[in-house]
Design a protein around this motif. Structure first.
Motif, PDB file in Angstrom:
ATOM      1  N   GLU A  10       0.837  -1.189   0.000  1.00 34.12           N
ATOM      2  CA  GLU A  10       0.000   0.000   0.000  1.00 34.12           C
ATOM      3  C   GLU A  10       0.878   1.247   0.000  1.00 34.12           C
ATOM      4  N   ALA A  11       0.419   2.282  -0.646  1.00 30.34           N
ATOM      5  CA  ALA A  11       1.179   3.534  -0.697  1.00 30.34           C
ATOM      6  C   ALA A  11       1.140   4.210   0.670  1.00 30.34           C
ATOM      7  N   PRO A  12       2.299   4.566   1.228  1.00 32.06           N
ATOM      8  CA  PRO A  12       2.320   5.228   2.533  1.00 32.06           C
ATOM      9  C   PRO A  12       2.083   6.730   2.398  1.00 32.06           C
ATOM     10  N   ASP A  31       7.176   4.976  -2.728  1.00 29.64           N
ATOM     11  CA  ASP A  31       6.895   5.354  -1.343  1.00 29.64           C
ATOM     12  C   ASP A  31       7.293   6.790  -0.998  1.00 29.64           C
ATOM     13  N   SER A  32       8.040   7.464  -1.887  1.00 28.51           N
ATOM     14  CA  SER A  32       8.427   8.856  -1.642  1.00 28.51           C
ATOM     15  C   SER A  32       8.921   9.486  -2.932  1.00 28.51           C
ATOM     16  N   ARG A  33       9.026  10.798  -2.931  1.00 30.50           N
ATOM     17  CA  ARG A  33       9.626  11.508  -4.052  1.00 30.50           C
ATOM     18  C   ARG A  33      11.084  11.080  -4.244  1.00 30.50           C
ATOM     19  N   PRO A  56      13.544   1.080  -6.786  1.00 28.58           N
ATOM     20  CA  PRO A  56      13.590   1.603  -5.411  1.00 28.58           C
ATOM     21  C   PRO A  56      12.243   2.163  -4.960  1.00 28.58           C
ATOM     22  N   GLY A  57      11.766   1.703  -3.803  1.00 28.99           N
ATOM     23  CA  GLY A  57      10.550   2.252  -3.223  1.00 28.99           C
ATOM     24  C   GLY A  57       9.268   1.936  -3.959  1.00 28.99           C
ATOM     25  N   PHE A  58       9.303   0.977  -4.883  1.00 34.42           N
ATOM     26  CA  PHE A  58       8.124   0.694  -5.693  1.00 34.42           C
ATOM     27  C   PHE A  58       6.956   0.196  -4.843  1.00 34.42           C
TER      28      PHE A  58
END
Length: 209
Positions: A102-104, A163-165, A140-142
């Protein structure tokens, strides 16, 4: 599953007011509509560009909701001091949804719009499912990727969430290489790529991969 995306621009200084209105007024209203399975909102705080997407179990429920959604949409656009002449409404079929988490809070989304050969959407969807979805897990961060298609026009929209910019920026080179390889192989033309903050993510769309 089907989605309706509404793209509009407002005053960047009013974006937080727009987010609050969509979260507190628009989202509860559309979630009470028959067949609705959620809402998401993307914003570019620098330009004031916003994309609100609602998801539906079938095209019939999506079309039945059109009139009721129009009134709350107009109020949302006024909240960010936008104008009616800058609205773009598009309807899509959800062809692929691949989600690993899930997207944080603080997540970001890169959206790519393309135009492909009409009549070849099934081939494009199958190739995306086989060749792209399994590879993006290593970025990364997918968090997730979705492919939305319009069979009648050949238009597609691909949204990849991180998960982040910061992680989205780190993945930019790898994602671009995959994008260029895929679109060239499938005879597709990239019409735009844009990056957004994912400020609302309440879509209950099941994974299709």
């Amino acid at each position: 599953m089907y989605t309706r995306s509404t793209t509009f621009r407002g005053d960047p200084t009013a974006i937080d007011d727009g987010i609050a209105y969509v979260r507190d007024e628009v989202m509860p209203a559309v979630q009470r509509m028959d067949g609705c399975v959620g809402l998401s909102m993307l914003v570019d705080r620098h330009t004031g560009r916003c994309i609100v997407t609602t998801s539906w179990v079938d095209p019939e429920s999506m079309h039945r909701s059109a009139e009721a959604v129009r009134s709350v949409r107009e109020k949302a656009i006024r909240t960010v001091r936008g104008t009616d002449d800058e609205i773009e409404v598009a309807e899509w079929s959800v062809a692929v949804l691949h989600r690993v988490r899930e997207a944080p809070r603080g997540a970001a989304t890169r959206v790519m719009w393309t135009k492909g050969p009409i009549g070849r959407m099934d081939r494009i969807v199958d190739a995306f499912r086989r060749n792209i979805a399994p590879r993006v897990d290593d970025l990364p961060g997918f968090c997730s990727v979705s492919l939305l298609v319009d069979h009648g026009t050949g238009r597609c929209a691909t949204a990849a969430t991180y998960d982040s910019r910061q992680t989205m920026n780190r993945a930019r080179g790898q994602a671009q290489a995959m994008r260029e390889e895929f679109t060239e192989h499938m005879g597709m033309r990239v019409t735009e790529v844009a990056e957004f903050d994912l400020v609302l993510a309440h879509l209950r769309v099941p994974e299709t991969v």
